[in-house]
Design a protein around this motif. Structure first.
Motif, PDB file in Angstrom:
ATOM      1  N   ARG A   1       0.920  -1.291  -0.173  1.00  0.00           N
ATOM      2  CA  ARG A   1       0.062   0.048  -0.110  1.00  0.00           C
ATOM      3  C   ARG A   1       0.928   1.333  -0.141  1.00  0.00           C
ATOM      4  O   ARG A   1       0.828   2.151  -0.649  1.00  0.00           O
ATOM      5  N   LEU A   2       1.856   1.132   0.723  1.00  0.00           N
ATOM      6  CA  LEU A   2       2.844   2.489   1.104  1.00  0.00           C
ATOM      7  C   LEU A   2       3.575   2.686  -0.225  1.00  0.00           C
ATOM      8  O   LEU A   2       3.854   3.697  -0.537  1.00  0.00           O
ATOM      9  N   LEU A   3       3.949   1.352  -1.093  1.00  0.00           N
ATOM     10  CA  LEU A   3       4.766   1.530  -1.958  1.00  0.00           C
ATOM     11  C   LEU A   3       3.823   1.666  -3.349  1.00  0.00           C
ATOM     12  O   LEU A   3       4.338   1.834  -4.456  1.00  0.00           O
ATOM     13  N   GLN A   4       2.652   1.825  -3.307  1.00  0.00           N
ATOM     14  CA  GLN A   4       1.582   1.880  -4.491  1.00  0.00           C
ATOM     15  C   GLN A   4       2.036   2.412  -5.491  1.00  0.00           C
ATOM     16  O   GLN A   4       2.077   2.164  -6.916  1.00  0.00           O
ATOM     17  N   ASP A   5       2.296   4.028  -5.189  1.00  0.00           N
ATOM     18  CA  ASP A   5       2.699   4.802  -6.506  1.00  0.00           C
ATOM     19  C   ASP A   5       3.918   4.716  -6.930  1.00  0.00           C
ATOM     20  O   ASP A   5       4.637   5.549  -7.616  1.00  0.00           O
ATOM     21  N   SER A   6       4.833   3.890  -6.192  1.00  0.00           N
ATOM     22  CA  SER A   6       6.271   3.926  -6.854  1.00  0.00           C
ATOM     23  C   SER A   6       6.756   2.453  -7.178  1.00  0.00           C
ATOM     24  O   SER A   6       7.929   2.031  -7.290  1.00  0.00           O
ATOM     25  N   LEU A   7       5.649   1.508  -7.366  1.00  0.00           N
ATOM     26  CA  LEU A   7       6.087   0.208  -7.793  1.00  0.00           C
ATOM     27  C   LEU A   7       4.986   0.174  -9.318  1.00  0.00           C
ATOM     28  O   LEU A   7       3.748   0.129  -8.917  1.00  0.00           O
ATOM     29  N   GLY A   8       5.381  -0.272 -10.236  1.00  0.00           N
ATOM     30  CA  GLY A   8       4.632  -0.190 -11.330  1.00  0.00           C
ATOM     31  C   GLY A   8       4.290   1.081 -11.774  1.00  0.00           C
ATOM     32  O   GLY A   8       4.610   2.328 -11.129  1.00  0.00           O
ATOM     33  N   GLY A   9       3.466   1.258 -12.731  1.00  0.00           N
ATOM     34  CA  GLY A   9       2.964   2.675 -13.169  1.00  0.00           C
ATOM     35  C   GLY A   9       4.094   3.557 -13.743  1.00  0.00           C
ATOM     36  O   GLY A   9       5.060   3.027 -14.748  1.00  0.00           O
ATOM     37  N   ASN A  10       4.326   4.647 -13.114  1.00  0.00           N
ATOM     38  CA  ASN A  10       5.326   5.697 -13.472  1.00  0.00           C
ATOM     39  C   ASN A  10       6.625   5.294 -12.826  1.00  0.00           C
ATOM     40  O   ASN A  10       7.368   6.299 -12.515  1.00  0.00           O
ATOM     41  N   SER A  11       7.009   4.441 -12.268  1.00  0.00           N
ATOM     42  CA  SER A  11       8.075   4.175 -11.534  1.00  0.00           C
ATOM     43  C   SER A  11       9.065   3.221 -12.004  1.00  0.00           C
ATOM     44  O   SER A  11       8.822   2.297 -12.713  1.00  0.00           O
ATOM     45  N   LYS A  12      10.275   3.361 -11.373  1.00  0.00           N
ATOM     46  CA  LYS A  12      11.341   2.428 -11.712  1.00  0.00           C
ATOM     47  C   LYS A  12      11.644   1.484 -10.593  1.00  0.00           C
ATOM     48  O   LYS A  12      11.540   1.994  -9.358  1.00  0.00           O
ATOM     49  N   THR A  13      11.799   0.370 -10.593  1.00  0.00           N
ATOM     50  CA  THR A  13      12.203  -0.654  -9.392  1.00  0.00           C
ATOM     51  C   THR A  13      13.118  -1.629  -9.799  1.00  0.00           C
ATOM     52  O   THR A  13      13.329  -2.376 -10.732  1.00  0.00           O
ATOM     53  N   VAL A  14      14.054  -1.746  -8.617  1.00  0.00           N
ATOM     54  CA  VAL A  14      15.073  -2.708  -8.789  1.00  0.00           C
ATOM     55  C   VAL A  14      14.984  -3.683  -7.598  1.00  0.00           C
ATOM     56  O   VAL A  14      14.895  -2.950  -6.276  1.00  0.00           O
ATOM     57  N   MET A  15      15.069  -4.727  -7.544  1.00  0.00           N
ATOM     58  CA  MET A  15      14.990  -5.604  -6.422  1.00  0.00           C
ATOM     59  C   MET A  15      16.500  -6.251  -6.259  1.00  0.00           C
ATOM     60  O   MET A  15      17.058  -6.718  -7.300  1.00  0.00           O
TER      61      MET A  15
END
Ligand code: ADP
Ligand code: MG
Length: 376
Positions: A327-341
């Motif tokens: 929930r907290l990461l919702q606007d930063s995971l997917g959509g307009n964001s870049k993600t690195v695991m």
């Protein structure tokens, strides 16, 4: 400069970080059970092999390569208005905190966050003449599905030192932090401390303060093990003056107004991925373990749903609401964001089962495809 939404498809990068055998493992006579395939980002464990975007072993040079290849592009993206998330995943003791730099050992810092801070302030220094910057940081942890502020001075716990390690004593009566979603989809944390910082030293002080107040608990696996997700968030606001440029001498002449960007970078040191039963202490610790698995389970499901292009087209629901973490990461995971695991593993044979679980989880995350669009 005209900022147009990029049509570039950006998949989530998944990197593997293999730490060296630690002294304890060598003392126990552990053998290295993970082999890296030469010249490929691929590892083998037993009969299984897994390919990632990058594979890093130990050593200083590798740490700066990891930053340059995986994280520096996210810092660049922040300046263009893209949200980003870096996640360190793995069992307790696999090197998540070492990799992220959310831990302090004898006052000395290692890891990605210090490199993020250096790069960020260097970039601001070179751009500050044409752009006004505002930086805020927050540092929270999610423990047992509750969001706690690691930077709140009012709730500053009396630090007690147990076995040479600082431990936190909860302060009663503090209102809980609420995760809220604005109508434009922006997620905010109501009630959390947002510290305005203008220097590298101020930002580093926030990292240190929060790291020290992070809750730690004892389990069978590692007496400093963390049962919580720690999220260090840097929010960058930019106000850029727009000028039309004279075609004659290339100098700005007419003031064309301002352009505003706001983007955030979440740096997440996830809770240990080991199964609750492995901690084996029962009672309270076991309950924490179950809750932590809820966040990691939801994260895996969200990432997997985002990576399934076909299901996305069919309008499949992305289960962000299944845990506080997603929930907290919702606007930063997917959509307009870049993600690195960054999947962290121990090479020791005694950890083979958990290492295999981590490799499978990280492998499942590799399909995610995002279309970045800059925040305006
Ligand atoms: P986690 O946060 O996943 O529980 P830590 O980051 O605390 O794990 O690492 C566990 C131990 O291994 C620590 O003593 C740490 O210093 C050491 N360690 C982790 N990664 C590395 C590495 N890449 N090189 C050397 N030591 C490491
Ligand atoms: Mg840790």
């Amino acid at each position: 400069m005209e900022m147009t939404p990029s049509s570039e498809i950006c998949s989530v990068k998944v990197a593997l970080h293999i730490r060296p055998l630690v002294a304890d493992e060598r003392l126990q006579g552990c053998k290295d059970c993970v082999s890296v395939v030469p010249r490929l980002p691929q590892v083998q464990i037993g009969t299984h092999s897994f390919t990632f975007d990058h594979v890093y072993g130990n050593g200083g040079a590798e740490s700066s390569a990891m930053f340059e290849q995986c994280v520096a592009p996210l810092v660049d993206g922040l300046f263009q208005g893209y949200n980003a998330t870096v996640l360190a995943y793995g069992q307790t003791g696999s090197g998540k905190t070492y990799t992220m730099g959310t831990g302090f050992k004898d006052g000395c810092q290692t890891g990605l966050i210090p490199q993020v801070m250096d790069t960020l302030f260097n970039k601001i220094e070179t751009l500050k003449h044409q752009t006004e910057f505002q930086l805020h940081v927050s540092f929270i942890e999610i423990l047992k599905e509750e969001v706690k502020d690691l930077l709140d001075s009012a709730s500053e716990s009396k630090s007690v030192v147990a076995n040479g390690h600082p431990a936190k004593v909860a302060v009663p009566g503090k209102p809980a932090i609420q995760i809220r979603e604005a109508s434009n989809g922006v997620i905010t944390l109501a009630g959390s401390t947002e510290v305005a910082v203008s220097t590298l030293q101020e930002m580093a002080a926030c990292l240190e303060k929060g790291s020290l107040s992070r809750a730690t608990g004892s389990t069978n696996m590692n007496n400093q093990s963390s049962r919580s997700h720690a999220i260090f968030t840097i929010t960058l606001e930019q106000m850029r003056k727009l000028h039309s440029v004279s075609p004659v001498n290339d100098t700005p002449d007419e003031d064309m107004g301002e352009e505003y960007f706001c983007a955030k970078l979440h740096l997440v040191d996830l809770a240990g991925s080991e199964r609750a039963k492995r901690t084996g202490t029962g009672g309270l610790r076991l309950k924490e373990g179950i809750h932590i698995n809820k966040g990691l389970l939801a994260l895996g499901n969200v990432i997997s749903a985002l990576g399934d292009e076909k299901k996305q087209k069919e309008g499949m629901h992305v289960p962000y609401r299944d845990s506080k973490l997603t929930r907290l990461l919702q606007d930063s995971l997917g959509g307009n964001s870049k993600t690195v695991m960054i999947a962290c593993i121990s090479p020791a044979d005694i950890n083979a089962e958990e290492t295999l679980n981590t490799l499978k989880y990280a492998n499942r995350a590799r399909n995610i495809q995002n279309k970045p669009v800059a925040n305006r």
